[in-house]
Write an enzyme that holds these catalytic residues in place. Structure first.
Site, short mmCIF file in Angstrom:
data_model
loop_
_atom_site.label_atom_id
_atom_site.label_comp_id
_atom_site.label_asym_id
_atom_site.label_seq_id
_atom_site.Cartn_x
_atom_site.Cartn_y
_atom_site.Cartn_z
N HIS A 165 0.86 -1.18 0.00
CA HIS A 165 0.00 0.00 0.00
C HIS A 165 0.89 1.23 0.00
O HIS A 165 1.96 1.21 0.62
CB HIS A 165 -0.91 0.01 1.25
N ASP B 299 -8.08 -5.29 0.03
CA ASP B 299 -8.58 -6.00 -1.15
C ASP B 299 -8.22 -7.47 -1.16
O ASP B 299 -8.77 -8.25 -1.94
CB ASP B 299 -8.04 -5.35 -2.42
N1 CMC Z 1 4.27 -7.42 -4.92
C1 CMC Z 1 5.62 -7.41 -5.03
N2 CMC Z 1 6.39 -6.31 -4.85
C2 CMC Z 1 5.75 -5.18 -4.52
C3 CMC Z 1 4.36 -5.11 -4.36
C4 CMC Z 1 3.61 -6.29 -4.57
N3 CMC Z 1 2.30 -6.29 -4.44
N4 CMC Z 1 4.01 -3.86 -4.02
C5 CMC Z 1 5.12 -3.16 -3.96
N5 CMC Z 1 6.19 -3.94 -4.26
C6 CMC Z 1 7.60 -3.54 -4.26
C7 CMC Z 1 7.92 -2.68 -5.46
O1 CMC Z 1 8.39 -3.46 -6.55
C8 CMC Z 1 8.98 -1.75 -4.92
O2 CMC Z 1 10.22 -2.44 -4.92
P1 CMC Z 1 11.60 -1.61 -5.12
O3 CMC Z 1 11.70 -0.69 -3.93
O4 CMC Z 1 12.64 -2.68 -5.10
O5 CMC Z 1 11.47 -0.90 -6.42
C9 CMC Z 1 8.59 -1.54 -3.45
O6 CMC Z 1 7.80 -2.70 -3.11
C10 CMC Z 1 7.74 -0.30 -3.22
O7 CMC Z 1 6.64 -0.33 -4.10
P2 CMC Z 1 6.08 0.92 -4.91
O8 CMC Z 1 5.48 0.45 -6.19
O9 CMC Z 1 7.13 1.98 -4.99
O10 CMC Z 1 4.96 1.38 -3.92
P3 CMC Z 1 3.74 2.27 -4.31
O11 CMC Z 1 3.39 3.00 -3.06
O12 CMC Z 1 4.01 3.10 -5.51
O13 CMC Z 1 2.61 1.21 -4.70
C11 CMC Z 1 0.73 -0.20 -4.63
C12 CMC Z 1 1.57 0.84 -3.88
C13 CMC Z 1 -0.56 -0.50 -3.84
C14 CMC Z 1 0.30 0.37 -6.02
C15 CMC Z 1 1.58 -1.48 -4.81
O14 CMC Z 1 1.96 -2.00 -3.56
C16 CMC Z 1 0.84 -2.55 -5.63
O15 CMC Z 1 0.87 -2.51 -6.86
N6 CMC Z 1 0.16 -3.52 -4.93
C17 CMC Z 1 -0.64 -4.51 -5.63
C18 CMC Z 1 -1.96 -3.89 -6.04
C19 CMC Z 1 -2.90 -3.72 -4.87
O16 CMC Z 1 -3.09 -4.61 -4.06
N7 CMC Z 1 -3.54 -2.51 -4.82
C20 CMC Z 1 -4.56 -2.21 -3.79
C21 CMC Z 1 -4.17 -1.09 -2.92
S1 CMC Z 1 -5.25 -1.00 -1.50
C22 CMC Z 1 -6.73 -0.47 -2.14
C23 CMC Z 1 -6.79 0.99 -2.37
O17 CMC Z 1 -6.60 1.75 -1.39
O18 CMC Z 1 -7.09 1.38 -3.50
#
Ligand code: CMC
Length: 436
Positions: free
Chosen positions: A313, A370
């Site tokens: 998240h 989710d």
């Molecule tokens: N699986 C594997 N690696 C992950 C995941 C995941 N689900 N989420 C984040 N990471 C890794 C990412 O690759 C990154 O690694 P590095 O630092 O080596 O580059 C690190 O963790 C930080 O991730 P980020 O993408 O910079 O984090 P973000 O804040 O931009 O993304 C997120 C948040 C929710 C989009 C992401 O965690 C994700 O895509 N999760 C899966 C989709 C999901 O479950 N979304 C629902 C969110 S909750 C409902 C809502 O509030 O809408």
């Protein structure tokens, strides 16, 4: 700033090129990180800030929802999500978000009455549905139909009139579930069900979705309570992508129905509200416990776009407090329906393995709301493409409350971010006959 206490603290910025220093005020909220007020930054320094994804930017001042992502805390108007989910109901939470206070018994009666008075949609709206293919994604139909409310309810479009804003809010909270149920009925070719105002908000939604005119619909109180809880858990979540979209759309003084339609469009994405649908798709793709290590390895591979859906998240770097409540609700629903879902067993195993994996621990990737909601909704009989629609039903109150808060701000301005331009400059125009 409106409600934030003004304190005489500043931060100093030094431009190493010119040696000039600039001072900017620091402003304290009632909780959470302080902010540096940089509104005069461009005027004083000629520079912009650069923050794609707004990871360090407070885009507004708000008194609705507070999240402490490190502690896993979520408060609406100061009340914990756990208390609200366990001790109140969705319409009470709507009252709280919209008006700032939990309702007393008389206010609750009046509020519920006002919502139920608006549950029907204009009869002509049903003809809209016929223009859509029956196999359209329900979110596509939602974006269109909620936007179309502005074509039907001209008497609540004046955003400067508090009474009209209030009516628009009631209309949205009351009619979005009706439209959502109609979207479902249209997709399966069943007649639309008119709302029943003798039922609670969640019961009525289940009735409009799963009832048919030819038979009485028996409400299952455990499922109705689970539905209500799902609505509470999704009611608001601070300045997320869809809420920021609503605020940005509203900042141009667009009407509330159009703004909420823009929020629905933003919510649709798999990184936001589309995640619970993506969780089920992922669990189906994994298929068997024996394949979990393979998928965990893929989620860690930088050359693979696969991510574990339902994990991680932007704000929570701890267990999402909504996920814990959702997990309990998930067990209640499966027990009530006597379902032994292999997908749930797979999900539990995946959660266990991911939570003990150093990659997930180090990056603080915990299950989010989710991860469980998809399993509950599937058990209740919703097809996967309706999951995000249910999120939109619940989040409508958050969007409209945030929109209302923004409209009433004295310093409200059109949102107009700037950019760091990296494209070409000063190119000479080449006539067509000279271009290679
Ligand atoms: N699986 C594997 N690696 C992950 C995941 C995941 N689900 N989420 C984040 N990471 C890794 C990412 O690759 C990154 O690694 P590095 O630092 O080596 O580059 C690190 O963790 C930080 O991730 P980020 O993408 O910079 O984090 P973000 O804040 O931009 O993304 C997120 C948040 C929710 C989009 C992401 O965690 C994700 O895509 N999760 C899966 C989709 C999901 O479950 N979304 C629902 C969110 S909750 C409902 C809502 O509030 O809408």
């Amino acid at each position: 700033m409106g409600n934030a206490p003004q304190i005489k603290k500043t931060v100093t910025l030094t431009d190493n090129e010119t040696g000039k220093t600039y001072e900017f005020p620091i402003v304290d909220g009632s909780e959470g990180p302080r902010v540096i007020d940089i509104r005069k930054l461009y005027a004083e320094t000629g520079m912009f800030t650069y923050d794609p994804g707004f990871t360090s930017t407070a885009s507004c001042e708000s008194g609705l929802t507070y999240i402490d992502g490190d502690q896993g805390i979520l408060l609406h108007r100061g009340y914990s999500i756990k208390d609200l989910a366990e001790k109140s109901d969705f319409l009470e939470v709507c009252h709280l978000l919209l008006n700032g206070e939990l309702p007393n018994p008389a206010q609750k009666k009046e509020f519920n009455h006002l919502v139920t008075m608006h549950t029907m949609v204009h009869e002509q709206m049903q003809f809209f549905f016929r223009g859509f293919r029956r196999d359209s994604h329900p979110m596509a139909v939602m974006v269109g139909c909620v936007g179309a409310l502005s074509a039907f309810y001209h008497d609540s479009l004046n955003i400067d009139d508090p009474k009209q804003r209030e009516i628009a809010a009631f209309r949205l909270i009351a009619k979005v579930p009706t439209i959502a149920a109609m979207v479902y009925k249209y997709s399966i070719g069943q007649p639309f069900m008119y709302p029943r105002n003798d039922l609670s908000y969640a019961e009525n939604f289940l009735y409009m979705t799963f009832g048919v005119p030819s038979e009485p619909y028996k409400i299952n109180p455990i499922l109705a309570r689970a539905m209500d809880r799902i609505f509470i858990l999704h009611a608001d979540h601070e300045q997320n992508a869809s809420t920021s979209t609503v605020r940005l759309a509203g900042s141009s003084r667009a009407n509330p129905f159009a703004c909420i339609a823009s929020g629905i469009a933003s919510l649709w994405g798999p990184a936001h509200g589309g995640a619970n649908e993506a969780v089920l798709a992922m669990l189906n793709q994994i298929g068997d416990k024996s394949r979990i290590p393979e998928f965990i390895a893929r989620s860690k591979d930088k050359n693979d776009s696969f991510r574990l859906m339902g994990f991680g998240h932007r704000v929570y770097k701890n267990y999402d407090p909504r996920a814990q409540i959702m997990r309990d609700t998930c067990y209640e629903v499966l027990k009530e329906l006597n379902i032994k879902d292999p997908l749930l067993e797979l999900a539990m195993e995946l959660e266990k393995i991911a939570l003990s994996d150093p990659y997930f621990i180090e990056k603080k990737l915990y299950p989010n709301v989710d991860f469980y909601s998809g399993i509950i909704l599937k058990a209740m009989g919703f097809p996967t493409n309706m999951f995000t629609v249910l999120f939109a039903v619940a989040r409508t109150v958050g969007w409209i409350s945030q929109w209302n808060e923004m409209i009433q701000e004295s310093s409200q301005k059109i949102g107009r971010p700037r950019q760091l331009y990296t494209g070409p400059v000063n190119r000479e125009f080449i006539p067509m006959d000279k271009r290679k």
